[in-house]
Design a protein around this motif. Structure first.
Motif, short mmCIF file in Angstrom:
data_model
loop_
_atom_site.label_atom_id
_atom_site.label_comp_id
_atom_site.label_asym_id
_atom_site.label_seq_id
_atom_site.Cartn_x
_atom_site.Cartn_y
_atom_site.Cartn_z
N ILE A 22 0.84 -1.20 0.00
CA ILE A 22 0.00 0.00 0.00
C ILE A 22 0.87 1.25 0.00
CG2 ILE A 22 -1.75 1.30 1.28
CD1 ILE A 22 -2.78 -1.47 2.32
N ARG A 23 1.93 1.24 0.83
CA ARG A 23 2.86 2.39 0.84
C ARG A 23 3.47 2.58 -0.54
NH1 ARG A 23 5.50 0.46 6.05
NH2 ARG A 23 4.12 1.32 7.61
N GLU A 24 3.90 1.49 -1.16
CA GLU A 24 4.49 1.58 -2.50
C GLU A 24 3.48 2.11 -3.51
OE1 GLU A 24 5.95 -2.35 -3.35
OE2 GLU A 24 7.60 -2.17 -1.90
N GLU A 25 2.24 1.68 -3.39
CA GLU A 25 1.18 2.11 -4.30
C GLU A 25 0.96 3.62 -4.23
OE1 GLU A 25 -1.85 1.90 -7.15
OE2 GLU A 25 -0.43 0.32 -6.60
N THR A 26 1.15 4.21 -3.04
CA THR A 26 0.98 5.66 -2.93
C THR A 26 2.05 6.41 -3.71
OG1 THR A 26 2.36 6.00 -0.95
CG2 THR A 26 0.02 5.44 -0.59
N GLY A 27 3.24 5.80 -3.83
CA GLY A 27 4.34 6.46 -4.54
C GLY A 27 4.94 7.60 -3.76
N GLU A 28 4.63 7.68 -2.48
CA GLU A 28 5.09 8.80 -1.65
C GLU A 28 5.98 8.31 -0.52
OE1 GLU A 28 4.51 11.83 -2.57
OE2 GLU A 28 2.95 11.44 -4.06
N THR A 29 6.65 9.24 0.11
CA THR A 29 7.52 8.95 1.26
C THR A 29 6.66 8.54 2.45
OG1 THR A 29 9.09 10.60 0.49
CG2 THR A 29 9.30 9.89 2.78
N ALA A 30 7.07 7.46 3.12
CA ALA A 30 6.32 6.97 4.29
C ALA A 30 6.14 8.07 5.32
CB ALA A 30 7.05 5.78 4.91
N GLY A 31 4.92 8.23 5.79
CA GLY A 31 4.60 9.21 6.81
C GLY A 31 4.35 10.61 6.31
N SER A 32 4.59 10.86 5.03
CA SER A 32 4.38 12.21 4.49
C SER A 32 2.88 12.51 4.36
CB SER A 32 5.05 12.35 3.13
OG SER A 32 4.37 11.57 2.16
N ALA A 34 1.43 13.65 1.78
CA ALA A 34 0.99 13.14 0.48
C ALA A 34 0.67 11.64 0.57
CB ALA A 34 2.05 13.40 -0.58
N MET A 35 1.51 10.88 1.28
CA MET A 35 1.25 9.45 1.43
C MET A 35 -0.06 9.22 2.19
SD MET A 35 2.70 6.34 3.63
CE MET A 35 1.59 6.92 4.85
N ILE A 36 -0.26 9.98 3.25
CA ILE A 36 -1.47 9.84 4.05
C ILE A 36 -2.71 10.17 3.20
CG2 ILE A 36 -2.72 10.80 6.03
CD1 ILE A 36 0.11 11.07 7.37
N ALA A 37 -2.60 11.20 2.38
CA ALA A 37 -3.72 11.59 1.52
C ALA A 37 -4.04 10.50 0.49
CB ALA A 37 -3.42 12.90 0.81
N LYS A 38 -3.01 9.83 0.00
CA LYS A 38 -3.20 8.80 -1.04
C LYS A 38 -3.48 7.41 -0.46
CE LYS A 38 -0.39 11.15 -4.49
NZ LYS A 38 0.81 11.05 -5.35
N TRP A 39 -3.32 7.25 0.85
CA TRP A 39 -3.47 5.94 1.49
C TRP A 39 -4.83 5.27 1.21
CZ3 TRP A 39 0.07 2.86 3.82
CH2 TRP A 39 -0.41 1.77 4.55
N PRO A 40 -5.96 5.96 1.38
CA PRO A 40 -7.25 5.28 1.17
C PRO A 40 -7.41 4.70 -0.24
CG PRO A 40 -7.59 7.34 2.32
CD PRO A 40 -6.16 7.33 1.87
N GLU A 41 -7.04 5.46 -1.24
CA GLU A 41 -7.16 4.98 -2.62
C GLU A 41 -6.18 3.85 -2.89
OE1 GLU A 41 -9.06 4.44 -5.97
OE2 GLU A 41 -9.68 5.96 -4.53
N ALA A 42 -4.96 3.98 -2.38
CA ALA A 42 -3.96 2.92 -2.55
C ALA A 42 -4.42 1.63 -1.86
CB ALA A 42 -2.61 3.38 -1.99
#
Length: 168
Positions: A22-32, A34-42
């Motif tokens: 899921i973290r990889e799917e966000t394409g963002e840095t862990a904990g950022s 942007a990652m948190i915003a993309k987490w639900p869709e990922a």
């Protein structure tokens, strides 16, 4: 709000088992942010790609984790990432609702399997009280006994010097 009695569901188990993907799917840095915003869709994307068998197995695991315990690596992750916050929340609620002052000593295994010790004091954050840790020689009185106890429970003596964590 921290929910201490949170139950494991198949969905939560699947997220726990697939959080790296899921973290990889966000394409963002862990904990950022942007990652948190993309987490639900990922999460939706990754979980949608799982088989029916994987989802059923997660349901079985959820029941097992609720009735027994989550695996040690899941417990270690929770202790490392949320343990101190949960203790602080507990201390705050005990003061607000019962006027209690709380000092907590904790012991757990970290993600490498090493026993860890902790002491948590938040009394000076609520109602103008003094910090127990800053005003008493608690480390001389309690730490050796707690270290010994933890060593007996984990079958391995934690090292006070390198592993003791405190929050004040």
């Amino acid at each position: 709000l921290i929910k201490y009695g949170k139950k494991w569901t198949a969905h939560r188990v699947l997220i726990e088992q697939n959080k790296v993907l899921i973290r990889e799917e966000t394409g963002e840095t862990a904990g950022s942010e942007a990652m948190i915003a993309k987490w639900p869709e990922a999460t939706k994307t990754v979980l949608a790609g799982l088989s029916a068998k994987e989802k059923e197995e997660a349901n079985v695991l959820a029941n097992k984790w609720n009735n027994e315990a989550a695996p040690s690596e899941v417990q270690a992750n929770l202790a490392e990432t949320k343990g101190a916050d949960m203790i602080e929340h507990f201390a705050a609620e005990m003061f607000k609702q019962a006027g209690m002052r709380v000092f907590v000593m904790s012991a757990w295994r970290d993600s490498r399997g090493k026993p860890m010790l902790g002491a948590h004091n938040h009394n000076d954050q609520f109602g103008g009280a003094d910090s127990f840790m800053k005003t008493r020689n608690w480390d001389e009185i309690f730490v050796l006994e707690w270290q010994q106890y933890a060593g007996e429970q984990f079958g391995e003596m934690p090292s006070f010097q390198s592993l003791f964590l405190s929050s004040q």
